[in-house]
Design a protein around this motif. Structure first.
Motif, PDB file in Angstrom:
ATOM      1  N   GLY A  15     -25.071   9.293 -69.378  1.00 13.95           N
ATOM      2  CA  GLY A  15     -25.094  10.788 -70.233  1.00 13.95           C
ATOM      3  C   GLY A  15     -24.147  11.185 -71.166  1.00 13.95           C
ATOM      4  N   GLY A  16     -23.074  10.544 -71.451  1.00 12.92           N
ATOM      5  CA  GLY A  16     -22.306  11.115 -72.528  1.00 12.92           C
ATOM      6  C   GLY A  16     -22.727  10.333 -73.897  1.00 12.92           C
ATOM      7  N   ALA A  75     -21.906   6.451-100.485  1.00 10.96           N
ATOM      8  CA  ALA A  75     -20.641   6.781-101.186  1.00 10.96           C
ATOM      9  C   ALA A  75     -19.345   6.460-100.140  1.00 10.96           C
ATOM     10  N   LYS A  76     -19.408   6.434 -98.907  1.00 13.73           N
ATOM     11  CA  LYS A  76     -18.218   5.986 -98.170  1.00 13.73           C
ATOM     12  C   LYS A  76     -18.429   4.499 -97.714  1.00 13.73           C
ATOM     13  N   ASN A  77     -19.565   4.078 -98.051  1.00  8.88           N
ATOM     14  CA  ASN A  77     -19.730   2.555 -97.464  1.00  8.88           C
ATOM     15  C   ASN A  77     -19.858   2.581 -96.072  1.00  8.88           C
ATOM     16  N   THR A  78     -20.587   3.436 -95.448  1.00  8.77           N
ATOM     17  CA  THR A  78     -20.327   3.337 -94.073  1.00  8.77           C
ATOM     18  C   THR A  78     -21.727   3.556 -93.394  1.00  8.77           C
ATOM     19  N   VAL A  79     -21.983   3.189 -92.121  1.00 12.01           N
ATOM     20  CA  VAL A  79     -23.076   3.478 -91.723  1.00 12.01           C
ATOM     21  C   VAL A  79     -22.658   4.041 -90.167  1.00 12.01           C
ATOM     22  N   TYR A  80     -23.276   4.848 -89.766  1.00 14.39           N
ATOM     23  CA  TYR A  80     -22.973   5.456 -88.486  1.00 14.39           C
ATOM     24  C   TYR A  80     -24.223   5.320 -87.146  1.00 14.39           C
ATOM     25  N   LEU A  81     -23.686   5.267 -86.310  1.00 16.63           N
ATOM     26  CA  LEU A  81     -24.863   4.956 -85.054  1.00 16.63           C
ATOM     27  C   LEU A  81     -24.236   6.117 -83.975  1.00 16.63           C
ATOM     28  N   GLN A  82     -24.900   7.250 -84.028  1.00 19.46           N
ATOM     29  CA  GLN A  82     -24.870   8.118 -82.973  1.00 19.46           C
ATOM     30  C   GLN A  82     -25.433   8.095 -81.965  1.00 19.46           C
ATOM     31  N   MET A  83     -24.900   7.773 -80.751  1.00 17.45           N
ATOM     32  CA  MET A  83     -25.467   7.193 -79.344  1.00 17.45           C
ATOM     33  C   MET A  83     -25.531   8.483 -78.216  1.00 17.45           C
ATOM     34  N   ASN A  84     -26.499   9.147 -77.971  1.00 21.75           N
ATOM     35  CA  ASN A  84     -26.598  10.220 -77.017  1.00 21.75           C
ATOM     36  C   ASN A  84     -27.387   9.574 -75.709  1.00 21.75           C
ATOM     37  N   SER A  85     -27.008  10.264 -74.619  1.00 20.10           N
ATOM     38  CA  SER A  85     -27.807  10.247 -73.369  1.00 20.10           C
ATOM     39  C   SER A  85     -27.278   8.550 -73.000  1.00 20.10           C
ATOM     40  N   LEU A  86     -26.296   8.233 -73.011  1.00 20.68           N
ATOM     41  CA  LEU A  86     -26.007   6.884 -72.944  1.00 20.68           C
ATOM     42  C   LEU A  86     -26.337   6.391 -71.593  1.00 20.68           C
ATOM     43  N   GLU A  87     -26.723   5.185 -71.189  1.00 21.32           N
ATOM     44  CA  GLU A  87     -27.093   4.682 -69.890  1.00 21.32           C
ATOM     45  C   GLU A  87     -26.347   3.429 -69.377  1.00 21.32           C
ATOM     46  N   PHE A  88     -26.223   3.074 -68.299  1.00 21.69           N
ATOM     47  CA  PHE A  88     -25.413   1.969 -67.891  1.00 21.69           C
ATOM     48  C   PHE A  88     -25.658   0.826 -68.656  1.00 21.69           C
ATOM     49  N   GLU A  89     -27.111   0.617 -68.817  1.00 24.22           N
ATOM     50  CA  GLU A  89     -27.800  -0.757 -69.435  1.00 24.22           C
ATOM     51  C   GLU A  89     -27.409  -0.761 -71.073  1.00 24.22           C
ATOM     52  N   ASP A  90     -26.636   0.252 -71.557  1.00 24.43           N
ATOM     53  CA  ASP A  90     -26.253   0.288 -72.889  1.00 24.43           C
ATOM     54  C   ASP A  90     -24.906  -0.296 -73.175  1.00 24.43           C
ATOM     55  N   VAL A 121     -20.690   1.842 -70.467  1.00 23.07           N
ATOM     56  CA  VAL A 121     -21.010   3.192 -69.948  1.00 23.07           C
ATOM     57  C   VAL A 121     -20.997   2.912 -68.479  1.00 23.07           C
ATOM     58  N   SER A 122     -20.344   3.881 -67.736  1.00 24.90           N
ATOM     59  CA  SER A 122     -19.965   3.890 -66.331  1.00 24.90           C
ATOM     60  C   SER A 122     -21.084   4.534 -65.616  1.00 24.90           C
ATOM     61  N   SER A 123     -21.786   4.255 -64.678  1.00 24.15           N
ATOM     62  CA  SER A 123     -22.781   4.934 -64.035  1.00 24.15           C
ATOM     63  C   SER A 123     -22.346   5.969 -63.129  1.00 24.15           C
TER      64      SER A 123
END
Length: 123
Positions: A15-16, A75-90, A121-123
């Motif tokens: 969920g985090g 401009a910052k040479n960066t890619v971001y991955l915002q991960m919400n509602s994380l599940e154990f399977e992630d 991800v802890s369940s």
């Protein structure tokens, strides 16, 4: 050529949220499609999400659609991955990868990889 380095992984409760970054070296970063793959223990590396060179086109695996958001700042040479509602399977090692043409869902089509970063991800 481009060199990639992931950061931002770690341990989070179900969920985090976490935000991963993929920082690239080189002045031609904006010419590359960037993709996140992940690999869980005992499983094959799987496609997660891709973003086009300009950032205008994104493509998500069904398993993360609506929960993960990819963005890039050329401009910052960066890619971001915002991960919400994380599940154990992630839980997996997450890798960013680059190729100078359009997206492919096969990791075999990518010549540039980061070292990978653990997300647990802890369940």
């Amino acid at each position: 050529h481009v060199q990639l380095a992931e950061s931002g992984g770690g341990l989070v409760q179900a969920g985090g949220s976490l935000r991963l970054s993929c920082a690239a070296s080189g002045r031609t970063f904006s010419m590359y499609t960037i993709v996140w793959f992940r690999q869980a223990p005992g499983k094959e590396r799987e496609f997660v999400v891709a973003i086009s060179q300009s950032g205008g086109i994104t493509d998500y695996a069904d398993s993360v659609k609506g929960r993960f958001t990819i963005s890039r700042d050329n401009a910052k040479n960066t890619v971001y991955l915002q991960m919400n509602s994380l599940e154990f399977e992630d839980t997996a090692v997450y890798y960013c990868a680059a190729r100078p043409i359009g997206v492919s869902y096969s990791p075999d089509e990518y010549g540039y990889w980061g070292q990978g970063i653990q997300v647990t991800v802890s369940s």
